[in-house]
Design a protein around this motif. Structure first.
Motif, PDB file in Angstrom:
ATOM      1  N   ILE A   1      69.351  25.324  12.375  1.00  0.00           N
ATOM      2  CA  ILE A   1      69.667  26.288  11.326  1.00  0.00           C
ATOM      3  C   ILE A   1      68.792  27.534  11.444  1.00  0.00           C
ATOM      4  CG2 ILE A   1      69.664  26.651   8.824  1.00  0.00           C
ATOM      5  CD1 ILE A   1      70.157  23.614   8.570  1.00  0.00           C
ATOM      6  N   ALA A   2      69.418  28.707  11.280  1.00  0.00           N
ATOM      7  CA  ALA A   2      68.679  29.972  11.308  1.00  0.00           C
ATOM      8  C   ALA A   2      69.382  30.972  10.393  1.00  0.00           C
ATOM      9  CB  ALA A   2      68.600  30.522  12.732  1.00  0.00           C
ATOM     10  N   TYR A   3      68.600  31.878   9.844  1.00  0.00           N
ATOM     11  CA  TYR A   3      69.117  32.930   8.969  1.00  0.00           C
ATOM     12  C   TYR A   3      68.635  34.277   9.483  1.00  0.00           C
ATOM     13  CZ  TYR A   3      69.918  28.968   5.885  1.00  0.00           C
ATOM     14  OH  TYR A   3      70.333  27.766   5.366  1.00  0.00           O
ATOM     15  N   LEU A   4      69.490  35.285   9.330  1.00  0.00           N
ATOM     16  CA  LEU A   4      69.176  36.632   9.800  1.00  0.00           C
ATOM     17  C   LEU A   4      69.461  37.629   8.686  1.00  0.00           C
ATOM     18  CD1 LEU A   4      68.704  38.584  12.360  1.00  0.00           C
ATOM     19  CD2 LEU A   4      71.175  38.807  12.289  1.00  0.00           C
ATOM     20  N   SER A   5      68.490  38.506   8.430  1.00  0.00           N
ATOM     21  CA  SER A   5      68.722  39.578   7.468  1.00  0.00           C
ATOM     22  C   SER A   5      68.167  40.891   8.013  1.00  0.00           C
ATOM     23  CB  SER A   5      68.097  39.259   6.107  1.00  0.00           C
ATOM     24  OG  SER A   5      66.695  39.191   6.216  1.00  0.00           O
ATOM     25  N   VAL A   6      68.785  41.983   7.584  1.00  0.00           N
ATOM     26  CA  VAL A   6      68.371  43.327   7.972  1.00  0.00           C
ATOM     27  C   VAL A   6      68.164  44.121   6.690  1.00  0.00           C
ATOM     28  CG1 VAL A   6      68.965  45.412   9.253  1.00  0.00           C
ATOM     29  CG2 VAL A   6      69.689  43.172  10.115  1.00  0.00           C
ATOM     30  N   ASP A   7      66.948  44.592   6.485  1.00  0.00           N
ATOM     31  CA  ASP A   7      66.588  45.312   5.264  1.00  0.00           C
ATOM     32  C   ASP A   7      67.018  44.538   4.013  1.00  0.00           C
ATOM     33  OD1 ASP A   7      65.325  47.352   6.608  1.00  0.00           O
ATOM     34  OD2 ASP A   7      67.011  48.741   6.478  1.00  0.00           O
ATOM     35  N   GLY A   8      66.857  43.212   4.064  1.00  0.00           N
ATOM     36  CA  GLY A   8      67.155  42.352   2.920  1.00  0.00           C
ATOM     37  C   GLY A   8      68.600  41.910   2.807  1.00  0.00           C
ATOM     38  N   GLN A   9      69.500  42.464   3.608  1.00  0.00           N
ATOM     39  CA  GLN A   9      70.918  42.089   3.601  1.00  0.00           C
ATOM     40  C   GLN A   9      71.140  40.962   4.613  1.00  0.00           C
ATOM     41  OE1 GLN A   9      73.787  43.162   1.888  1.00  0.00           O
ATOM     42  NE2 GLN A   9      74.765  41.519   3.026  1.00  0.00           N
ATOM     43  N   THR A  10      71.620  39.809   4.135  1.00  0.00           N
ATOM     44  CA  THR A  10      71.859  38.669   5.018  1.00  0.00           C
ATOM     45  C   THR A  10      73.227  38.799   5.683  1.00  0.00           C
ATOM     46  OG1 THR A  10      70.494  37.259   3.621  1.00  0.00           O
ATOM     47  CG2 THR A  10      72.003  36.157   5.115  1.00  0.00           C
ATOM     48  N   TYR A  11      73.279  38.450   6.963  1.00  0.00           N
ATOM     49  CA  TYR A  11      74.523  38.495   7.720  1.00  0.00           C
ATOM     50  C   TYR A  11      74.858  37.102   8.230  1.00  0.00           C
ATOM     51  CZ  TYR A  11      74.014  43.516   7.517  1.00  0.00           C
ATOM     52  OH  TYR A  11      73.879  44.802   7.061  1.00  0.00           O
ATOM     53  N   MET A  12      76.164  36.851   8.443  1.00  0.00           N
ATOM     54  CA  MET A  12      76.600  35.557   8.983  1.00  0.00           C
ATOM     55  C   MET A  12      76.230  35.498  10.460  1.00  0.00           C
ATOM     56  SD  MET A  12      80.217  34.586   7.209  1.00  0.00           S
ATOM     57  CE  MET A  12      81.046  36.164   7.403  1.00  0.00           C
ATOM     58  N   LEU A  13      75.335  34.603  10.781  1.00  0.00           N
ATOM     59  CA  LEU A  13      74.862  34.433  12.152  1.00  0.00           C
ATOM     60  C   LEU A  13      75.735  33.382  12.827  1.00  0.00           C
ATOM     61  CD1 LEU A  13      72.702  35.099  14.279  1.00  0.00           C
ATOM     62  CD2 LEU A  13      71.318  33.259  13.289  1.00  0.00           C
ATOM     63  N   ALA A  14      76.549  33.822  13.783  1.00  0.00           N
ATOM     64  CA  ALA A  14      77.449  32.907  14.472  1.00  0.00           C
ATOM     65  C   ALA A  14      76.714  32.113  15.549  1.00  0.00           C
ATOM     66  CB  ALA A  14      78.612  33.681  15.094  1.00  0.00           C
ATOM     67  N   GLY A  15      75.652  32.667  16.100  1.00  0.00           N
ATOM     68  CA  GLY A  15      74.893  31.945  17.122  1.00  0.00           C
ATOM     69  C   GLY A  15      74.077  32.859  18.001  1.00  0.00           C
ATOM     70  N   ASP A  16      73.433  32.222  18.977  1.00  0.00           N
ATOM     71  CA  ASP A  16      72.674  32.922  20.012  1.00  0.00           C
ATOM     72  C   ASP A  16      71.563  33.811  19.492  1.00  0.00           C
ATOM     73  OD1 ASP A  16      74.295  31.738  21.950  1.00  0.00           O
ATOM     74  OD2 ASP A  16      75.756  33.362  21.856  1.00  0.00           O
ATOM     75  N   LEU A  17      70.864  33.406  18.447  1.00  0.00           N
ATOM     76  CA  LEU A  17      69.726  34.172  17.952  1.00  0.00           C
ATOM     77  C   LEU A  17      68.576  34.046  18.943  1.00  0.00           C
ATOM     78  CD1 LEU A  17      68.465  35.831  15.636  1.00  0.00           C
ATOM     79  CD2 LEU A  17      67.662  33.683  14.685  1.00  0.00           C
ATOM     80  N   THR A  18      68.091  35.189  19.407  1.00  0.00           N
ATOM     81  CA  THR A  18      66.955  35.206  20.322  1.00  0.00           C
ATOM     82  C   THR A  18      65.964  36.263  19.864  1.00  0.00           C
ATOM     83  OG1 THR A  18      67.962  36.822  21.820  1.00  0.00           O
ATOM     84  CG2 THR A  18      68.365  34.513  22.312  1.00  0.00           C
ATOM     85  N   TYR A  19      64.710  36.061  20.242  1.00  0.00           N
ATOM     86  CA  TYR A  19      63.695  37.072  19.932  1.00  0.00           C
ATOM     87  C   TYR A  19      62.640  37.080  21.011  1.00  0.00           C
ATOM     88  CZ  TYR A  19      60.578  33.368  18.220  1.00  0.00           C
ATOM     89  OH  TYR A  19      59.772  32.249  18.121  1.00  0.00           O
ATOM     90  N   SER A  20      61.991  38.242  21.154  1.00  0.00           N
ATOM     91  CA  SER A  20      60.924  38.385  22.133  1.00  0.00           C
ATOM     92  C   SER A  20      59.746  39.103  21.488  1.00  0.00           C
ATOM     93  CB  SER A  20      61.398  39.182  23.353  1.00  0.00           C
ATOM     94  OG  SER A  20      60.296  39.420  24.222  1.00  0.00           O
ATOM     95  N   PRO A  21      58.633  38.383  21.276  1.00  0.00           N
ATOM     96  CA  PRO A  21      57.430  39.023  20.761  1.00  0.00           C
ATOM     97  C   PRO A  21      56.527  39.554  21.875  1.00  0.00           C
ATOM     98  CG  PRO A  21      57.128  36.662  20.784  1.00  0.00           C
ATOM     99  CD  PRO A  21      58.515  36.930  21.298  1.00  0.00           C
ATOM    100  N   SER A  22      56.999  39.495  23.106  1.00  0.00           N
ATOM    101  CA  SER A  22      56.181  39.910  24.254  1.00  0.00           C
ATOM    102  C   SER A  22      55.799  41.376  24.156  1.00  0.00           C
ATOM    103  CB  SER A  22      56.942  39.672  25.556  1.00  0.00           C
ATOM    104  OG  SER A  22      57.240  38.299  25.703  1.00  0.00           O
ATOM    105  N   LYS A  23      54.577  41.679  24.528  1.00  0.00           N
ATOM    106  CA  LYS A  23      54.050  43.043  24.454  1.00  0.00           C
ATOM    107  C   LYS A  23      54.070  43.759  25.800  1.00  0.00           C
ATOM    108  CE  LYS A  23      52.103  42.523  20.207  1.00  0.00           C
ATOM    109  NZ  LYS A  23      53.070  42.790  19.170  1.00  0.00           N
TER     110      LYS A  23
END
Length: 122
Positions: free
Chosen positions: A11-33
């Protein structure tokens, strides 16, 4: 309430500026500097070069009826927040969309990628 102390993924949730969107899949992130590239000579490995790397968050969003896909392309200074199944929160501030969005009508989805100066895990 179910015990979720061993849950690592799902389970994962995604929001942009407080607005939640339906996340269909493939959520990825990179904190690499940084990005490193190995420098090789004819005689041996000499070392590496290092360049700054933008933080990024991307995912596949469901194109709901009232959603404006064009609004995603206009995002240039947004805060993207992800809540993950393992209890982690991922935040990117002052982010912009990096690619043009194209809707796949068979599934009603589109991919979006935000990039910025940094992405942080908490």
């Amino acid at each position: 309430m179910a015990d979720t102390t061993n849950r690592l993924a799902g389970i994962a949730y995604l929001s942009v500026d407080g607005q939640t969107y339906m996340l269909a899949g493939d959520l990825t992130y990179s904190p690499s500097k940084v990005t490193r590239e190995t420098i090789v000579g004819q005689d041996r490995v000499h070392g590496y070069s290092e360049k700054p790397h933008p933080g990024s968050i991307s995912g596949t969003i469901r194109d709901a009826g009232g959603l404006s896909v064009a609004a995603f392309n206009a995002m240039t200074n947004v805060t993207v927040t992800c809540e993950l199944a393992n209890g982690k929160t991922v935040v990117g501030r002052n982010m912009w969309t990096a690619d043009a969005q194209e809707v796949k009508t068979a599934e009603g989805t589109f991919e979006v990628k935000w990039e910025g100066f940094s992405v942080e895990e908490a």
